[in-house]
Scaffold this motif. Sequence first.
Motif, PDB file in Angstrom:
ATOM      1  N   LYS A   1      24.756 -11.250 -18.274  1.00 45.36           N
ATOM      2  CA  LYS A   1      24.677 -11.029 -16.833  1.00 45.36           C
ATOM      3  C   LYS A   1      23.320 -11.415 -16.258  1.00 45.36           C
ATOM      4  CE  LYS A   1      24.988  -6.756 -15.611  1.00 45.36           C
ATOM      5  NZ  LYS A   1      25.597  -5.426 -15.316  1.00 45.36           N
ATOM      6  N   TRP A   2      22.249 -11.056 -16.944  1.00 45.80           N
ATOM      7  CA  TRP A   2      20.930 -11.330 -16.396  1.00 45.80           C
ATOM      8  C   TRP A   2      20.600 -12.808 -16.391  1.00 45.80           C
ATOM      9  CZ3 TRP A   2      17.992  -8.515 -13.432  1.00 45.80           C
ATOM     10  CH2 TRP A   2      18.225  -7.138 -13.386  1.00 45.80           C
ATOM     11  N   LEU A   3      21.098 -13.544 -17.376  1.00 46.98           N
ATOM     12  CA  LEU A   3      20.887 -14.997 -17.377  1.00 46.98           C
ATOM     13  C   LEU A   3      21.555 -15.624 -16.160  1.00 46.98           C
ATOM     14  CD1 LEU A   3      19.932 -17.609 -18.701  1.00 46.98           C
ATOM     15  CD2 LEU A   3      22.045 -17.616 -20.059  1.00 46.98           C
ATOM     16  N   ILE A   4      22.767 -15.180 -15.841  1.00 43.12           N
ATOM     17  CA  ILE A   4      23.470 -15.695 -14.670  1.00 43.12           C
ATOM     18  C   ILE A   4      22.688 -15.391 -13.403  1.00 43.12           C
ATOM     19  CG2 ILE A   4      25.577 -15.500 -13.299  1.00 43.12           C
ATOM     20  CD1 ILE A   4      27.028 -14.751 -15.906  1.00 43.12           C
ATOM     21  N   ARG A   5      22.186 -14.172 -13.303  1.00 47.25           N
ATOM     22  CA  ARG A   5      21.437 -13.772 -12.104  1.00 47.25           C
ATOM     23  C   ARG A   5      20.163 -14.591 -11.933  1.00 47.25           C
ATOM     24  NH1 ARG A   5      22.041  -7.173 -12.581  1.00 47.25           N
ATOM     25  NH2 ARG A   5      24.072  -7.017 -11.540  1.00 47.25           N
ATOM     26  N   ILE A   6      19.435 -14.796 -13.009  1.00 42.67           N
ATOM     27  CA  ILE A   6      18.190 -15.556 -12.929  1.00 42.67           C
ATOM     28  C   ILE A   6      18.465 -16.997 -12.508  1.00 42.67           C
ATOM     29  CG2 ILE A   6      16.299 -16.509 -14.293  1.00 42.67           C
ATOM     30  CD1 ILE A   6      16.410 -13.901 -15.962  1.00 42.67           C
ATOM     31  N   MET A   7      19.460 -17.620 -13.131  1.00 36.80           N
ATOM     32  CA  MET A   7      19.790 -19.000 -12.794  1.00 36.80           C
ATOM     33  C   MET A   7      20.290 -19.116 -11.353  1.00 36.80           C
ATOM     34  SD  MET A   7      21.642 -20.122 -16.371  1.00 36.80           S
ATOM     35  CE  MET A   7      22.016 -21.778 -15.815  1.00 36.80           C
ATOM     36  N   SER A   8      21.080 -18.147 -10.907  1.00 38.23           N
ATOM     37  CA  SER A   8      21.592 -18.167  -9.537  1.00 38.23           C
ATOM     38  C   SER A   8      20.465 -17.970  -8.528  1.00 38.23           C
ATOM     39  CB  SER A   8      22.659 -17.076  -9.348  1.00 38.23           C
ATOM     40  OG  SER A   8      23.756 -17.282 -10.209  1.00 38.23           O
ATOM     41  N   THR A   9      19.517 -17.115  -8.852  1.00 40.28           N
ATOM     42  CA  THR A   9      18.376 -16.887  -7.954  1.00 40.28           C
ATOM     43  C   THR A   9      17.539 -18.146  -7.812  1.00 40.28           C
ATOM     44  OG1 THR A   9      18.277 -14.540  -8.561  1.00 40.28           O
ATOM     45  CG2 THR A   9      16.309 -15.499  -7.555  1.00 40.28           C
ATOM     46  N   ILE A  10      17.290 -18.822  -8.917  1.00 43.20           N
ATOM     47  CA  ILE A  10      16.528 -20.089  -8.882  1.00 43.20           C
ATOM     48  C   ILE A  10      17.261 -21.105  -8.006  1.00 43.20           C
ATOM     49  CG2 ILE A  10      15.766 -22.059 -10.249  1.00 43.20           C
ATOM     50  CD1 ILE A  10      15.284 -20.063 -12.557  1.00 43.20           C
ATOM     51  N   ALA A  11      18.591 -21.196  -8.183  1.00 44.79           N
ATOM     52  CA  ALA A  11      19.378 -22.136  -7.373  1.00 44.79           C
ATOM     53  C   ALA A  11      19.302 -21.791  -5.890  1.00 44.79           C
ATOM     54  CB  ALA A  11      20.829 -22.129  -7.842  1.00 44.79           C
ATOM     55  N   ALA A  12      19.387 -20.489  -5.573  1.00 47.31           N
ATOM     56  CA  ALA A  12      19.333 -20.063  -4.174  1.00 47.31           C
ATOM     57  C   ALA A  12      17.987 -20.353  -3.548  1.00 47.31           C
ATOM     58  CB  ALA A  12      19.650 -18.568  -4.071  1.00 47.31           C
ATOM     59  N   MET A  13      16.910 -20.092  -4.280  1.00 46.23           N
ATOM     60  CA  MET A  13      15.569 -20.349  -3.756  1.00 46.23           C
ATOM     61  C   MET A  13      15.363 -21.840  -3.511  1.00 46.23           C
ATOM     62  SD  MET A  13      14.370 -17.406  -3.325  1.00 46.23           S
ATOM     63  CE  MET A  13      12.685 -17.846  -2.897  1.00 46.23           C
ATOM     64  N   LYS A  14      15.900 -22.657  -4.412  1.00 47.13           N
ATOM     65  CA  LYS A  14      15.803 -24.103  -4.213  1.00 47.13           C
ATOM     66  C   LYS A  14      16.522 -24.522  -2.927  1.00 47.13           C
ATOM     67  CE  LYS A  14      16.800 -28.601  -6.283  1.00 47.13           C
ATOM     68  NZ  LYS A  14      17.415 -29.104  -5.042  1.00 47.13           N
ATOM     69  N   LEU A  15      17.707 -23.950  -2.696  1.00 46.74           N
ATOM     70  CA  LEU A  15      18.461 -24.279  -1.490  1.00 46.74           C
ATOM     71  C   LEU A  15      17.697 -23.914  -0.234  1.00 46.74           C
ATOM     72  CD1 LEU A  15      22.065 -23.149  -2.496  1.00 46.74           C
ATOM     73  CD2 LEU A  15      21.269 -25.482  -2.221  1.00 46.74           C
ATOM     74  N   MET A  16      17.086 -22.729  -0.238  1.00 41.05           N
ATOM     75  CA  MET A  16      16.444 -22.226   0.982  1.00 41.05           C
ATOM     76  C   MET A  16      15.064 -22.849   1.223  1.00 41.05           C
ATOM     77  SD  MET A  16      17.472 -18.185   1.202  1.00 41.05           S
ATOM     78  CE  MET A  16      16.710 -17.742  -0.353  1.00 41.05           C
ATOM     79  N   LEU A  17      14.343 -23.177   0.161  1.00 39.70           N
ATOM     80  CA  LEU A  17      12.952 -23.592   0.333  1.00 39.70           C
ATOM     81  C   LEU A  17      12.701 -25.077   0.153  1.00 39.70           C
ATOM     82  CD1 LEU A  17      11.193 -20.691  -1.625  1.00 39.70           C
ATOM     83  CD2 LEU A  17      11.584 -20.869   0.835  1.00 39.70           C
ATOM     84  N   PHE A  18      13.565 -25.741  -0.630  1.00 33.92           N
ATOM     85  CA  PHE A  18      13.269 -27.128  -0.974  1.00 33.92           C
ATOM     86  C   PHE A  18      14.366 -28.101  -0.593  1.00 33.92           C
ATOM     87  CE2 PHE A  18      11.219 -24.342  -4.139  1.00 33.92           C
ATOM     88  CZ  PHE A  18       9.888 -24.627  -3.827  1.00 33.92           C
ATOM     89  N   SER A  19      15.329 -27.642   0.238  1.00 36.69           N
ATOM     90  CA  SER A  19      16.403 -28.548   0.643  1.00 36.69           C
ATOM     91  C   SER A  19      15.913 -29.534   1.697  1.00 36.69           C
ATOM     92  CB  SER A  19      17.555 -27.735   1.188  1.00 36.69           C
ATOM     93  OG  SER A  19      17.144 -26.953   2.290  1.00 36.69           O
TER      94      SER A  19
END
Length: 241
Positions: A223-241
């Motif tokens: 579960k925590w691996l999924i959360r960490i990877m999803s958080t990284i993906a979300a931050m990329k979308l919001m900050l570096f798109s």
Amino acid sequence: MTTALVVMFIAGLITGFSKFSVGGMGLLVLPIVMIAFPGPESLGVLLPLYIITDVMAVYSYRKHISWPVLARFLPLGFLGVFVGAQLLSGINADQFVALLGGIIIAMIALGLYLDARPATFMQKPITAYSMGFAGGLVSMIANAAGPLFSLFLLEQKLSKDSYVSTRAWGFFIINLVKLPMYLSLGLLTQESLTISAYAIPGLLVGAVIGYHFLKHVKPVHFKWLIRIMSTIAAMKLMLFS
């Protein structure tokens, strides 16, 4: 074309793996697809994959469905899908990317909150049923309504078999309702269906891996691996798109 093939194979792999093992990886799939299709059209590319896996799930779990529970959840879920369609029709690609990132972060935060303390706020019927509306809305915009639907079902005191069956049928019905909405928005086209087909080999491989993986690994460890990877993906979308 090569990028699209690789991205869709990975998306299919994760989707199949998630459906037949730990679940909760829907938050990660859409950002991956957006590497090749950076806009709302990524939703149309993914929907056929979810419906394929939904058909597998509802066939496997065709008993013990709590139709009274679905009857309380789905009407507001349909309303959420309709509102989500209106929202999608009025935003551009950049706004969609930022909105998606925010939704992913919110779903991760909800999961962390529920790990830390019981969802006592769900004891109020109006709050519980509002999960239907929120679930339909988030499903339409981000294909990430799993935590909301699970939260609603957990408060219905269902048996394990009934929980799994009702959850599978709820997602199946909501995704079918989304079909005409995506068609009207131009997100589901002949071209998008062709692209979706690229993911089928990965989908089948992921399903087999997930089925055997679940026998040997406890979901909580993943579960925590999924959360960490999803958080990284979300931050990329919001900050570096």
